[in-house]
Design a protein around this motif. Sequence first.
Motif: not given
Length: 707
Positions: A194, A339-340, A342-343, A346-347, A374, A376-378, A566
């Motif tokens: 972060s 990254q944030d 992309s995350h 994805a969320r 947890s 990442g992007l998957e 998940d």
Amino acid sequence: MLVEAARRTLRDLQASSVAVFLPVRGQPMLGAAVAAVEPLGIGLMERLPIDDEVFPSAAAYKTGRPKVAHSIDTLGKHPEFAAFAPYPLTVASAPLESAGKRFGAIAAFWPGIFRKVRSGELDRLTAGGREVARELVPLAAAGISMQAGEVPLVVAPLSTVSPSSGEDAVWDAETAPLLYHVQQLALRLPSALSLEDAVHEVNQRVVAGLKARATAITSLENGRLRVVGSSGCSQAFLRKLEASSSCSGMPEERAMTERRQLFFETAHLEARSRVEPAGGNDGAEEYIWIVSPLLAGRRVLGTCSIGFTADGRHFAAERAALNALVPLLGQAFERIRTQDASHALARQLQQALLPRMLPSIPGLVSTSRYVPASGGLELGGDWYDLIPLPAGGVTAVIGDVEGHSTAAAVVMGQLRSAVRAYATDGLSPGPLLRRTNRLLTELRTELFATCCCALLDPETGHMRVATAGHPFPLIRQMSGRYLDPQPDVGPPLGVDAEYEYTDVGVHLEPGALVAFYTDGFLRADLDCEMGRGVIDTAYAVSHGQLEAIGDEVVKRTTVFPRAVDDAALLLLRYEEPSAQARHYVQRLEIPRRDLRGVQRARLFLREWLSAWYIEALDDDAQLLLSEVVTNALVHADSDVDLRVRRYPHHLRVEVRDSDPHPAINVGSPGEDQAEGGRGMMIVSALASAWGNSPSGRGKTVWFELPL
């Protein structure tokens, strides 16, 4: 004392660096407390596990004997440390021990492949360790800490440079600690998760290594600066920096506009007001500030402002170090922001494929939990749904598509839509799975999915269940007894297009709990008794409250590896036949942005408190309801679903919306000037119990009052 010992050892052994290691508070680790380094004195690992004797310092500390090793041996077991030792090193270490007390270890580093450490060198290192320990004994007795800090104090070697050696030699000696900290940041910033983590690393190194008096690092967001981290700055300066814009005239704005480093002294009136005065200081101290833009290519990402006490230095070395450090921080900001984003995408995709909120079914209480992997992007393929049927009854479904990818998420969405359509057509679980299985086979996705489907009639408590390679739900009767109907567990969907899935019937008593889950929570390869044990424990701890049971299951199953899968959980509690329950469960829908929604909710609640002969709760219940519904309408920006339940001993009010962020309780010191958030303080003060619980892809805020 440790600094002088490290410098003497560096000189006597002609090493490239020497470090003194002390224990780390609360961890089985040794940490570098002090290091003396030459300009090329890298290769120092600042944290070492005490129990791993492949590290010479750990072995010396643990055994009390000197140890010699080569970096090739260490990296053979710990290749992750290769970045800290970019060329071969030889390391010798000796314990810090005297009078039966062992404080740590001292280590010397030399570049070279299998450099031979002579016996005389090892003897001097061992003797130096004993001498340091003798000096530590009275200091420890006086109460001085014998533990390493977060960042070592790094110093240059004892000066042996004569004036005739030239300015370059003096420069090399002075900048060695600065180069060390820049190199450490180059290795550590790529792993920061972060902006706050990255800024914390930089602040530590800048204050310890560059001896800065104050730091302020900002991120440029929507045309304005946001302070991500600071040290030693006045609150007035930080507030001004937070409010600055492109035309505010502050040095940070100028640095971003001109894309260059700025240097200004206390003659600039603002330089002094930026620093929080130290104890006993009247604020008259002089300061130098270096302000740099954080850049990624041609894009400006923020600023890095460093303040130094004006002590007559020319600060050329510090400016050079910052010229190397600031691009590293800019690259870290760019990587973390990407990254944030992309995350977040994805969320959002994952949440969009889950039900917005679970429907209200008379005679049935429901809640759900979804915990993404947890990794990442998957995107995961777990899903659940609760489908009210036109002819009465409800279909509950949970499933898990193979893999963690966009394709798995897309197949999950297709299956969820198909199951909902087939259930609405009136198919019972066995035929529903047969038709869904053929559909997945015809889609030719090369993916398979497990699925469990149940059809419940709340009027009678009768439930039929079929499963395709998925764990059968845990069914706990009110008495604590579990139903074990021995169902036919067919193959996963998409494996055998012609398989005939069958369902099995069970009867639920009022108060029965049904737990549908994917193997992220309770793995299918574990004994069923373990899953029942988790449910029983959660039930006991939560006193049978469904939302609390869901929270406890999440808490108690985190021992399973969440990084690889998940997890979805759907909990149902069958309360009683719906004809009886309908009177004690009432629902009101409030449209998004309904300006009279709070008023309608109050009138609705008052009507049913009167019908249930519990008007004595009216004042407290009306106040709490107003706060919770207002919070949902203002912050969630979605339709609001209000449910009021009368139990024998308490009243429960649930407010569901489509915003997954929990309701905020403002109440900590320093937040008394906040414009909102006190509503949840009122709820916390007056309700006998309250909480935030996930509901579909939104949340439920609930409170209870005793009758």
